[in-house]
Design a protein around this motif. Structure first.
Motif, PDB file in Angstrom:
ATOM      1  N   ARG B 304      13.169   3.918   2.754  1.00 48.32           N
ATOM      2  CA  ARG B 304      12.137   2.882   2.947  1.00 48.32           C
ATOM      3  C   ARG B 304      10.999   3.415   3.831  1.00 48.32           C
ATOM      4  O   ARG B 304       9.827   3.122   3.598  1.00 48.32           O
ATOM      5  N   VAL B 305      11.380   4.220   4.821  1.00 47.63           N
ATOM      6  CA  VAL B 305      10.358   4.794   5.718  1.00 47.63           C
ATOM      7  C   VAL B 305       9.509   5.802   4.951  1.00 47.63           C
ATOM      8  O   VAL B 305       8.284   5.808   5.047  1.00 47.63           O
ATOM      9  N   ARG B 306      10.184   6.631   4.170  1.00 49.26           N
ATOM     10  CA  ARG B 306       9.436   7.648   3.405  1.00 49.26           C
ATOM     11  C   ARG B 306       8.487   6.977   2.411  1.00 49.26           C
ATOM     12  O   ARG B 306       7.348   7.384   2.226  1.00 49.26           O
ATOM     13  N   LYS B 307       9.006   5.908   1.783  1.00 48.15           N
ATOM     14  CA  LYS B 307       8.168   5.201   0.805  1.00 48.15           C
ATOM     15  C   LYS B 307       6.970   4.553   1.503  1.00 48.15           C
ATOM     16  O   LYS B 307       5.845   4.546   0.971  1.00 48.15           O
ATOM     17  N   ALA B 308       7.212   4.038   2.699  1.00 41.66           N
ATOM     18  CA  ALA B 308       6.121   3.421   3.462  1.00 41.66           C
ATOM     19  C   ALA B 308       5.037   4.456   3.768  1.00 41.66           C
ATOM     20  O   ALA B 308       3.840   4.160   3.701  1.00 41.66           O
ATOM     21  N   LEU B 309       5.469   5.685   4.073  1.00 43.57           N
ATOM     22  CA  LEU B 309       4.488   6.729   4.420  1.00 43.57           C
ATOM     23  C   LEU B 309       3.567   7.047   3.246  1.00 43.57           C
ATOM     24  O   LEU B 309       2.369   7.255   3.419  1.00 43.57           O
ATOM     25  N   THR B 310       4.115   7.100   2.046  1.00 44.62           N
ATOM     26  CA  THR B 310       3.258   7.421   0.885  1.00 44.62           C
ATOM     27  C   THR B 310       2.414   6.213   0.480  1.00 44.62           C
ATOM     28  O   THR B 310       1.257   6.356   0.079  1.00 44.62           O
ATOM     29  N   LEU B 311       2.998   5.003   0.614  1.00 46.93           N
ATOM     30  CA  LEU B 311       2.251   3.794   0.249  1.00 46.93           C
ATOM     31  C   LEU B 311       1.028   3.581   1.136  1.00 46.93           C
ATOM     32  O   LEU B 311       0.029   3.009   0.714  1.00 46.93           O
ATOM     33  N   ALA B 312       1.124   4.070   2.367  1.00 48.60           N
ATOM     34  CA  ALA B 312       0.034   3.841   3.330  1.00 48.60           C
ATOM     35  C   ALA B 312      -1.217   4.655   2.993  1.00 48.60           C
ATOM     36  O   ALA B 312      -2.291   4.396   3.531  1.00 48.60           O
ATOM     37  N   LYS B 350       1.399   3.470 -11.238  1.00 47.14           N
ATOM     38  CA  LYS B 350       2.628   2.692 -11.002  1.00 47.14           C
ATOM     39  C   LYS B 350       3.508   3.325  -9.938  1.00 47.14           C
ATOM     40  O   LYS B 350       4.438   2.714  -9.433  1.00 47.14           O
ATOM     41  N   LEU B 351       3.238   4.602  -9.607  1.00 48.60           N
ATOM     42  CA  LEU B 351       4.073   5.292  -8.609  1.00 48.60           C
ATOM     43  C   LEU B 351       3.643   4.903  -7.197  1.00 48.60           C
ATOM     44  O   LEU B 351       2.455   4.655  -6.944  1.00 48.60           O
ATOM     45  N   ALA B 352       4.588   4.888  -6.289  1.00 48.26           N
ATOM     46  CA  ALA B 352       4.299   4.484  -4.912  1.00 48.26           C
ATOM     47  C   ALA B 352       3.208   5.360  -4.309  1.00 48.26           C
ATOM     48  O   ALA B 352       3.302   6.589  -4.339  1.00 48.26           O
ATOM     49  N   GLY B 353       2.168   4.699  -3.792  1.00 53.45           N
ATOM     50  CA  GLY B 353       1.095   5.433  -3.130  1.00 53.45           C
ATOM     51  C   GLY B 353      -0.030   5.841  -4.052  1.00 53.45           C
ATOM     52  O   GLY B 353      -1.032   6.397  -3.599  1.00 53.45           O
ATOM     53  N   PHE B 354       0.119   5.602  -5.344  1.00 55.42           N
ATOM     54  CA  PHE B 354      -0.920   6.018  -6.290  1.00 55.42           C
ATOM     55  C   PHE B 354      -1.645   4.809  -6.909  1.00 55.42           C
ATOM     56  O   PHE B 354      -2.505   4.967  -7.755  1.00 55.42           O
ATOM     57  N   GLY B 355      -1.253   3.603  -6.468  1.00 51.88           N
ATOM     58  CA  GLY B 355      -1.900   2.385  -6.946  1.00 51.88           C
ATOM     59  C   GLY B 355      -3.313   2.284  -6.390  1.00 51.88           C
ATOM     60  O   GLY B 355      -3.630   2.893  -5.366  1.00 51.88           O
ATOM     61  N   LYS B 356      -4.139   1.464  -7.069  1.00 45.52           N
ATOM     62  CA  LYS B 356      -5.541   1.389  -6.631  1.00 45.52           C
ATOM     63  C   LYS B 356      -5.795   0.209  -5.687  1.00 45.52           C
ATOM     64  O   LYS B 356      -6.890   0.088  -5.150  1.00 45.52           O
ATOM     65  N   ASP B 357      -4.765  -0.632  -5.499  1.00 45.42           N
ATOM     66  CA  ASP B 357      -4.930  -1.773  -4.596  1.00 45.42           C
ATOM     67  C   ASP B 357      -4.361  -1.392  -3.226  1.00 45.42           C
ATOM     68  O   ASP B 357      -3.170  -1.565  -2.951  1.00 45.42           O
ATOM     69  N   THR B 360      -2.630  -4.258  -0.949  1.00 42.10           N
ATOM     70  CA  THR B 360      -1.261  -4.615  -1.349  1.00 42.10           C
ATOM     71  C   THR B 360      -0.291  -3.520  -0.896  1.00 42.10           C
ATOM     72  O   THR B 360       0.790  -3.806  -0.379  1.00 42.10           O
ATOM     73  N   SER B 361      -0.687  -2.276  -1.089  1.00 36.56           N
ATOM     74  CA  SER B 361       0.177  -1.152  -0.688  1.00 36.56           C
ATOM     75  C   SER B 361       0.436  -1.175   0.812  1.00 36.56           C
ATOM     76  O   SER B 361       1.547  -0.935   1.264  1.00 36.56           O
ATOM     77  N   ARG B 362      -0.589  -1.500   1.577  1.00 34.82           N
ATOM     78  CA  ARG B 362      -0.426  -1.501   3.044  1.00 34.82           C
ATOM     79  C   ARG B 362       0.472  -2.658   3.491  1.00 34.82           C
ATOM     80  O   ARG B 362       1.258  -2.509   4.421  1.00 34.82           O
ATOM     81  N   ARG B 363       0.352  -3.787   2.803  1.00 34.84           N
ATOM     82  CA  ARG B 363       1.243  -4.915   3.146  1.00 34.84           C
ATOM     83  C   ARG B 363       2.686  -4.516   2.866  1.00 34.84           C
ATOM     84  O   ARG B 363       3.584  -4.765   3.664  1.00 34.84           O
ATOM     85  N   GLU B 364       2.874  -3.851   1.744  1.00 35.17           N
ATOM     86  CA  GLU B 364       4.213  -3.392   1.361  1.00 35.17           C
ATOM     87  C   GLU B 364       4.720  -2.353   2.372  1.00 35.17           C
ATOM     88  O   GLU B 364       5.902  -2.346   2.740  1.00 35.17           O
ATOM     89  N   THR B 365       3.811  -1.496   2.845  1.00 39.05           N
ATOM     90  CA  THR B 365       4.176  -0.481   3.843  1.00 39.05           C
ATOM     91  C   THR B 365       4.736  -1.164   5.089  1.00 39.05           C
ATOM     92  O   THR B 365       5.807  -0.807   5.592  1.00 39.05           O
ATOM     93  N   LYS B 366       3.992  -2.152   5.565  1.00 37.06           N
ATOM     94  CA  LYS B 366       4.405  -2.826   6.801  1.00 37.06           C
ATOM     95  C   LYS B 366       5.747  -3.534   6.603  1.00 37.06           C
ATOM     96  O   LYS B 366       6.598  -3.537   7.499  1.00 37.06           O
ATOM     97  N   ARG B 367       5.923  -4.118   5.426  1.00 35.32           N
ATOM     98  CA  ARG B 367       7.188  -4.806   5.151  1.00 35.32           C
ATOM     99  C   ARG B 367       8.355  -3.819   5.158  1.00 35.32           C
ATOM    100  O   ARG B 367       9.386  -4.051   5.783  1.00 35.32           O
ATOM    101  N   LEU B 368       8.140  -2.677   4.502  1.00 35.44           N
ATOM    102  CA  LEU B 368       9.218  -1.670   4.437  1.00 35.44           C
ATOM    103  C   LEU B 368       9.549  -1.131   5.826  1.00 35.44           C
ATOM    104  O   LEU B 368      10.723  -0.944   6.164  1.00 35.44           O
ATOM    105  N   LEU B 369       8.529  -0.882   6.623  1.00 36.64           N
ATOM    106  CA  LEU B 369       8.765  -0.340   7.975  1.00 36.64           C
ATOM    107  C   LEU B 369       9.554  -1.351   8.817  1.00 36.64           C
ATOM    108  O   LEU B 369      10.479  -0.989   9.548  1.00 36.64           O
ATOM    109  N   LYS B 370       9.167  -2.631   8.676  1.00 39.85           N
ATOM    110  CA  LYS B 370       9.842  -3.680   9.439  1.00 39.85           C
ATOM    111  C   LYS B 370      11.305  -3.766   8.993  1.00 39.85           C
ATOM    112  O   LYS B 370      12.224  -3.834   9.824  1.00 39.85           O
ATOM    113  N   GLU B 371      11.491  -3.727   7.687  1.00 38.28           N
ATOM    114  CA  GLU B 371      12.844  -3.823   7.129  1.00 38.28           C
ATOM    115  C   GLU B 371      13.724  -2.653   7.593  1.00 38.28           C
ATOM    116  O   GLU B 371      14.902  -2.811   7.843  1.00 38.28           O
TER     117      GLU B 371
END
Lengths: 317, 540
Positions: B304-312, B350-357, B360-371
């Motif tokens: 989840r942390v690694r995914k948050a890093l790329t999503l950010a 569709k891959l994590a961190g490659f979306g254009k929004d 949304t990605s940053r909100r997801e990042t914060k959620r994953l880090l919190k989780e």
């Protein structure tokens, strides 16, 4: 006197040996090795087997004590080995760069001596006049400006105003003197100016000091010509600290002109030094440290000889 | 009803049309004449490093390839005009058996080495024996890529046969490697390391001299097997290590080209200074910057942390900003954008961190880090190599992106020695890493992601049999569609599901050169098209 010089000469051997052992261990303490840098540094995949093979070829798989003994034994036989980066003999690699560095050091020293001794002497003779002030401003500007900065200004000036650059590759002076000088005269001026600034200030203060000595007053009282007093008595005695400065600067120029060499793309010892260290080319770095140490020791030795010539009291001590 | 007619009707109109047509033809003829290759001249080009040994089979740096490639031929080569099409160099033609296990090459007749001796199949066999089966004590940097080759045979003077243990999707491309110089069998029989310090090839230029650290000279090979080539009388590679004097050399015309390229700032400066005397060629580059994550260190062992890093990381905006000042530009997954193996943009997004929004990605990042229990302001270090372009530029960008999601990251640039020592030893939390290859080939670009115990260039310290299995399968898949499917699966696993490490951006190759330099076309690799056989110089 002969014993004095023989002793000084023999002292070079333990000094160089100490430097050799010290640099050998210091280099190996630094993290990273040449094989890692060579292959990982380009970002391509190379198997562990190939990396190990390279290390074995370079002798890096041998115990440290064995590497040290091999190297010291090589030095004793005047065999400095081969560069770990290129595989060519170190003496060959250094010789190519040394001709450029030596020529540049000599040219910069000539520029410095031609500027500093007349200017320093005139400034001392015309102390606190406009002449003195101009010389002091000139020399302070030289001290304040790093030679590489002056080098950049020279390059930019040529590029912007003349769309011209000094040649970017070295031609030995005996092959084409014009091409050689058109490459080296500019760095020699840039380096020589800073070098002259140090020597000018030293010459001025040394001459000022000597001019206040009793023997100068006596010479003047005897009615000697001013030129003779200056040439035979004042300048000769004032030269001791100036010779020291010139000697040390000359030794520094052999391996210390890294940034100036980069700016002018000079294929000299300074650039080779930086490349060897950043590539962890142990054999080359070791040889270069020895070369620079030897240069300093040799210059000091020559300076002792010059001191003895300039000041007879040293000979008789 | 009005008759429809052509524009050129009526006598005066016809005359006018004829005049215009004549002018157009004249202009076209003049243009063609201007583009007709002219023989003669010496090409001076800059090289940003000095070559280690002269052996292409051993070395991996462009500093060896740029001055030496013009001396050699290879079995196959990439056609620079139609990259990635492969064409024969010393090979005249080739066939592949139905089971994909036998590759037979016909060697051109009459090719001569620079000493006048004939190049035959025996030389090709000896060359590949050295690369694929080097004996004890002989280094071959690319041996591992030819693990599928069982043996190389030369049944007659003009035939070479490669027999494989298993089918390979990449063998032909690998035989077009610019590093695989064809050496002379007689010389190799006497001394396998002779080529480390000597040159004897069959390429368009013969060796003249090398002054270490200064320059490398070559002159036209009058016996080159391609009639009418090369056009140049010779070339001089001038070694200029620092960027500023390299740019100055181009600007002053001392060097007409530097084949690796410059950043956009230098490009714009040169164009401003030299106007139409300069021509700029650009291409995406088979090099990229990666964020290596130490998967063994907490909290980075949590996906989840690694995914948050790329999503950010907002790669699309990053590309716009960084491409103004650095060579970082194309957004892509594991394969170079624009290559036949690259993910289409819709699929990539569709891959994590490659979306254009980005929001949304940053909100997801914060959620994953919190989780994952990572507190706001969590501090860690990003190690980097102390090279301004592009390492530090991309490091600063990544840290800025992470700060925007509340992470407190320290940038720690290091000199090459400690940098690689720390990467290798796992003495880091996150680090900028990079990869660079000579061709778009999944076997090459994906090996970085194979488990750390198998790939010495995977510094992220993880073992994943699923990744290893997919890598093996794609390498054996001879059906292109099947291979592409496996690559997409591998990409999803690495960049989206597990996020062991990830690319930030790919590089953009920008080569501003004097317009006088003709016949050279940029490719996505600075290792390709360096033999200078088609290069010519227009009059000043």
């Amino acid at each position: 006197m002969q014993r004095f010089f023989l002793r000084r000469f023999l002292l070079m051997i333990p000094t160089l040996l100490g430097v050799a052992v010290l640099v050998f261990f210091l280099l190996r303490v630094a993290p990273g090795d040449i094989v890692e840098l060579k292959y990982a540094g380009v970002g391509a995949f190379v198997s562990q087997e190939a990396l190990d093979m390279e290390r074995a070829q370079l002798g890096l798989d041998k115990p440290l004590w064995k590497q040290l003994i091999d190297w010291i034994w090589g030095i004793v036989r005047l065999d400095f080995g081969t560069s770990m980066w290129t595989g060519r003999p170190i003496t060959y690699e250094i010789a190519i760069r040394l001709q450029l560095s030596l020529q540049l050091a000599i040219m910069a020293t000539i520029v410095a001596v031609l500027l500093s001794i007349p200017l320093g002497t005139i400034a001392a003779l015309r102390q606190d006049t406009w002449v003195d002030y101009v010389v002091r401003v000139f020399s302070i500007a030289g001290l304040a400006m790093p030679s590489f900065w002056l080098a950049i200004l020279i390059i930019l000036g040529f590029l912007i105003f003349f769309r011209w650059l000094p040649p970017m590759f070295f031609t030995p002076i005996w092959v084409d003197p014009w091409a050689n000088l058109s490459q080296l005269i500019w760095p020699a001026l840039a380096v020589g100016y800073r070098y002259s600034a140090v020597a000018t200030r030293m010459t001025r203060s040394a001459v000022l000091e000597v001019l206040r000595e009793d023997y100068i007053r006596t010479a003047r009282a005897k009615g000697l010509w001013e030129k003779l007093i200056l040439g035979r008595h004042a300048l000769k005695n004032a030269m001791l600290p100036v010779v020291t400065i010139i000697g040390l600067e000359f030794a520094f120029l052999i391996g210390g002109l890294v940034v100036t060499e980069q700016v002018f793309n000079l294929n000299g010892i300074g650039m080779l030094f930086v490349e060897a260290v950043t590539r962890r080319d142990y054999t080359m770095t070791q040889a270069l440290v020895l070369l620079v140490s030897f240069t300093f020791i040799l210059v000091n030795f020559v300076m002792d000889l010059v001191y003895a010539w300039l000041d007879p009291r040293i000979r008789y001590q | 009803m009005k008759k429809r007619g052509t524009a050129c009707q009526g006598r005066s109109v016809m005359l006018l049309c004829a005049g215009v047509l004549g002018l157009v033809l004249l202009a076209a003829t003049a243009a063609r004449a201007a583009e007709t290759p002219k023989a003669g001249g010496t090409l001076n080009f800059a090289v940003g490093e000095t070559p280690p040994s002269y052996d292409g089979h051993r070395e991996t740096t462009f500093a060896m390839l740029h001055p030496l490639a013009p001396h050699y031929s290879t079995l196959l080569r990439f056609d620079p005009e139609n990259y990635p099409k492969i064409e024969g160099d010393v090979a005249e033609s080739w066939t592949v058996s139905k089971d994909g296990l036998t590759y037979t090459f016909k060697i051109r007749k009459g090719i001569k080495f620079h000493d006048g001796s004939l190049l035959t199949a025996t030389d090709v066999k000896a060359t590949y024996d050295k690369i694929v089966f080097p004996p004890e004590g002989v280094a071959s940097a690319r041996k591992a890529y030819y693990a599928m080759v069982e043996k190389v045979e030369a049944p007659d003077a003009s035939t070479v046969v490669f027999r494989l243990k298993r089918p390979s999707a990449s063998l032909l491309a690998q035989l077009a490697s610019p590093w695989n110089f064809i050496y002379k069998a007689d010389i190799l029989a006497k001394d396998l390391r002779w080529y480390e310090k000597n040159v004897m090839g069959s390429g368009p230029f013969t060796f003249v001299e090398y002054v270490p650290g200064s320059h490398w000279d070559g002159k036209k090979n009058p016996d080159y097997f391609r009639k009418g080539r090369p056009y140049l009388d010779g070339y001089r590679a001038i070694f200029i290590r620092d960027t500023a004097p390299r740019v100055a050399a181009i600007r002053a015309g001392q060097a007409l080209i530097e084949f690796r390229g410059f950043n956009p700032v230098v490009r714009d400066d040169l164009v401003r200074a030299l106007g139409d005397k300069i021509r700029v060629q650009e291409s995406s580059w088979i090099c990229n910057m990666t964020v290596a994550i130490n998967n063994e260190k907490k909290p980075f062992d949590d996906v989840r942390v690694r995914k948050a890093l790329t999503l950010a990381i907002d790669r699309w905006e990053g590309s716009k900003a960084l491409s103004q000042i650095s060579i970082m530009k194309p957004v892509g997954g594991l394969m170079r954008p624009g290559s036949e193996f690259a993910a289409p943009e819709a699929e990539l997004a569709k891959l994590a961190g490659f979306g254009k929004d980005a929001e949304t990605s940053r909100r997801e990042t914060k959620r994953l880090l919190k989780e994952a229990g990572v507190p706001e302001g969590f501090a860690f270090t990003l190690k980097n190599r102390n090279i301004k372009e592009p390492y530090e530029a991309v490091g600063v960008f990544v840290i800025d992106q992470w700060r925007q999601v509340g992470l407190n990251v320290t940038h720690q640039p290091q000199e090459g020695g400690p940098y690689f020592a720390d990467l290798r030893a796992g003495n880091y939390e996150t680090s900028i890493d990079f990869a660079c290859d000579f061709m778009d080939e999944p076997d090459y670009q994906l090996i970085k992601f194979v488990s750390s115990d198998k790939s010495p260039i995977n510094y992220a310290r993880y073992v994943d049999p699923v990744v290893d299995d997919l890598y093996e399968k794609q390498g054996r898949a001879t059906d292109p569609k099947e291979r592409l499917k496996l690559i997409r699966q591998l990409e999803k696993r690495i960049l989206d599901e597990q996020v062991y490490q990830f690319h930030v951006l790919w590089w953009q190759r920008i080569v501003p050169h004097w317009a006088r330099v003709k016949g050279w076309k940029i490719t996505p690799s600075h290792y390709l098209n360096q033999d200078l056989r088609d290069v010519w110089l227009a009059p000043e």
